[in-house]
Design an enzyme around this catalytic site. Structure first.
Site, mmCIF file in Angstrom:
data_model
loop_
_atom_site.group_PDB
_atom_site.id
_atom_site.type_symbol
_atom_site.label_atom_id
_atom_site.label_comp_id
_atom_site.label_asym_id
_atom_site.label_seq_id
_atom_site.Cartn_x
_atom_site.Cartn_y
_atom_site.Cartn_z
ATOM 1 N N HIS A 108 66.772 4.990 -73.672
ATOM 2 C CA HIS A 108 65.670 4.085 -73.977
ATOM 3 C C HIS A 108 64.983 4.503 -75.269
ATOM 4 O O HIS A 108 64.800 5.697 -75.513
ATOM 5 C CB HIS A 108 64.591 4.160 -72.878
ATOM 6 C CG HIS A 108 64.950 3.452 -71.618
ATOM 7 N ND1 HIS A 108 64.592 2.152 -71.363
ATOM 8 C CD2 HIS A 108 65.610 3.874 -70.517
ATOM 9 C CE1 HIS A 108 65.021 1.797 -70.170
ATOM 10 N NE2 HIS A 108 65.646 2.827 -69.629
ATOM 11 N N HIS A 115 57.931 8.674 -65.115
ATOM 12 C CA HIS A 115 57.087 9.074 -66.234
ATOM 13 C C HIS A 115 55.779 9.701 -65.738
ATOM 14 O O HIS A 115 55.214 9.257 -64.747
ATOM 15 C CB HIS A 115 56.753 7.825 -67.066
ATOM 16 C CG HIS A 115 56.197 8.108 -68.429
ATOM 17 N ND1 HIS A 115 55.467 7.184 -69.134
ATOM 18 C CD2 HIS A 115 56.266 9.214 -69.210
ATOM 19 C CE1 HIS A 115 55.122 7.692 -70.306
ATOM 20 N NE2 HIS A 115 55.585 8.914 -70.372
ATOM 21 N N GLU A 149 47.657 3.932 -68.475
ATOM 22 C CA GLU A 149 48.437 2.702 -68.579
ATOM 23 C C GLU A 149 47.937 1.671 -67.572
ATOM 24 O O GLU A 149 48.127 1.819 -66.369
ATOM 25 C CB GLU A 149 49.916 2.974 -68.304
ATOM 26 C CG GLU A 149 50.564 4.011 -69.212
ATOM 27 C CD GLU A 149 52.024 4.262 -68.857
ATOM 28 O OE1 GLU A 149 52.614 3.417 -68.148
ATOM 29 O OE2 GLU A 149 52.567 5.300 -69.261
ATOM 30 N N HIS A 185 48.071 3.267 -63.878
ATOM 31 C CA HIS A 185 48.647 4.591 -63.719
ATOM 32 C C HIS A 185 47.876 5.510 -64.657
ATOM 33 O O HIS A 185 48.008 5.438 -65.875
ATOM 34 C CB HIS A 185 50.145 4.565 -64.030
ATOM 35 C CG HIS A 185 50.908 3.660 -63.110
ATOM 36 N ND1 HIS A 185 51.928 2.846 -63.540
ATOM 37 C CD2 HIS A 185 50.780 3.425 -61.777
ATOM 38 C CE1 HIS A 185 52.404 2.159 -62.507
ATOM 39 N NE2 HIS A 185 51.719 2.489 -61.438
ATOM 40 N N HIS A 243 54.614 7.809 -62.154
ATOM 41 C CA HIS A 243 54.931 6.422 -61.841
ATOM 42 C C HIS A 243 56.358 6.135 -62.288
ATOM 43 O O HIS A 243 56.995 6.956 -62.952
ATOM 44 C CB HIS A 243 53.954 5.463 -62.528
ATOM 45 C CG HIS A 243 53.824 5.688 -64.008
ATOM 46 N ND1 HIS A 243 53.024 6.669 -64.544
ATOM 47 C CD2 HIS A 243 54.400 5.075 -65.078
ATOM 48 C CE1 HIS A 243 53.099 6.649 -65.864
ATOM 49 N NE2 HIS A 243 53.946 5.697 -66.220
#
Length: 439
Positions: free
Chosen positions: A292, A335, A341, A365, A371
């Site tokens: 990613h 993560h 977030e 989060h 999360h």
């Protein structure tokens, strides 16, 4: 409403005058002894006078009466706005909210201002450093009322129902899958066409700007020409019953009365304006080999801090795109983040949690709270045949990300009654696949 016109370009020096009064803009100067048509000249400053040119923001407005013509402000007890981040004990858990309820107009008429609810935030406006996340729910238009934010900028994300926003600079129609930014001090009124809901990111002490592109180069992400600015429009309207001007000042609302519409700007010029943007215009960049790229590549707008690369707040979207990475777990990775977030969903189903995270709801989060994908998503993605595939078609999720540690309000945790107390259970079915004898 159709037929609205706009000018394009992010942060441009624009000029506009209502065609009913050609030549309303003074030529060659800002503040002549006598303005054309007997107008008043008024400057709206969005930055200190001595800011460097790249960050210097101001516009000159030529209006029928100046903004100063109003009665004294008085406290207004309305809505559920706050910047009291200590009204309830902090909660580091993963938090998710069901769609926020919109009251029926037959039971409780609620306009944009009375429907504002602060969900979370940090910092405070007097120190000019901080953010707040608000939810708005409304079912009726603002009638002879306008709002301006003395504390900071509003980034408005409609989720259900379109907004016809009248500003001192002109009118904007903002529909779901579009956003708009109303910058500090700009007066605006919101007309709605039924039950309406959305999200607001408020920043104190910084303005939104386009993120730096670095090695991406000159083009990509949100292109400057796709941001739209309204054209001048005025009304010369007396309001004998009183027009209410509402100021959000130091986290509270205050109201003043005047006997005319504040949308009396016949012409204006400058680079400090409201603007809107359609999220479908975003040029998506993604990994095309393996792994990613970090979600920062989906940043539409950022409000910077004085620390290089650290945002007071970023507005990030997760738009429809192709997924082609080989030998890769394609959904978002697990993560723990030094940033906070908050996520919302405008439409569709978010890829990492197709159940439970619904349009009109949200999740938070918090800083260093773990999360990631739920158990069902992990199992499917771990076994999927990796072929080029469309991701998030028919969906638009977004994130407000901040370097500040966000506190949730009492309304968010209790009064709204929308907190999903079973959210943590979506990770409980995750099981160990570890086998020391099998690599």
């Amino acid at each position: 409403m159709t037929g609205l016109q706009y000018m394009s370009g992010f942060g441009n020096e624009h000029v506009s005058e209502d065609p009913r009064c050609p030549g309303a803009l003074p030529e060659g100067q800002n503040n002549p002894q006598v303005c054309p048509y007997g107008l008043y000249a008024e400057q709206l400053s969005g930055s200190a006078f001595t800011c460097p040119r790249p960050t210097n923001k101001r516009s000159w407005l030529y209006r029928i009466l100046p903004s100063v013509c109003h009665k004294p402000f008085k406290p207004l007890e309305e809505g559920h706005l706050t910047h009291d981040w200590d009204e309830i004990e902090p909660d580091p858990n993963q938090l998710r909210w069901k769609p926020f309820e919109i009251p029926k107009a037959s039971q409780n008429k609620m306009d944009f201002v009375s429907g504002l609810h602060t969900l979370c935030g940090a910092g405070e406006p007097r120190g000019r450093n901080g953010i707040a996340v608000h939810i708005f729910v409304c079912n009726t238009s603002m009638i002879d009322r306008c709002l301006y934010n003395s504390d900071g900028d509003f980034l408005i994300v409609p989720q259900q129902g379109k907004l016809l926003i009248t500003t001192e600079f002109g009118k904007m129609l903002v529909e779901p899958n579009e956003i708009c930014v109303i910058q500090q001090g700009m007066r605006f009124s919101v007309e709605v066409f039924g039950e309406t809901r959305g999200y607001i990111l408020e920043v104190y002490g910084a303005h939104f700007e386009l993120p730096d592109l670095g090695p991406i180069g000159a083009n990509g992400l949100a292109n400057p020409r796709d941001f739209l600015v309204p054209v001048a429009w005025y009304e010369d309207r007396q309001v004998p019953g009183g027009y209410t001007v509402i100021s959000k000042y130091q986290g509270k609302l205050f109201a003043a009365q005047q006997d005319f519409s504040p949308f009396n700007v016949v012409a204006w010029h400058g680079n400090y304006t409201p603007y809107k943007y359609h999220l479908e215009k975003f040029m998506v960049i993604n990994a095309v080999a393996f792994d990613h790229a970090d979600p920062s590549i989906f940043t539409v707008l950022t409000a910077k801090t004085t620390r290089a690369g650290v945002a007071l707040a970023d507005f990030v979207i997760f738009p429809p795109r192709w997924g082609v990475a080989n030998n890769t777990f394609r959904p978002p990775y697990y993560h723990r983040n030094c940033m906070s977030e908050f996520m919302g969903l405008i439409k569709g189903h978010y890829e990492a949690k197709e159940e439970g995270f619904q349009p009109g709801g949200g999740s938070l989060h918090s800083m260093m709270t773990p999360h990631g994908p739920d158990a069902d998503c992990f199992e499917k993605a771990s076994k999927a045949k990796l072929e080029p595939e469309r991701v998030a078609d028919g969906t638009m999720a977004f994130m407000f990300e901040s370097s500040l540690s966000l506190a949730v309000t009492k309304w968010g945790l209790q009064t709204s009654n929308r907190l999903d107390k079973n959210y943590y259970k979506c990770w409980e079915p995750l099981k160990s696949h570890f086998n020391p004898k099998c690599k």
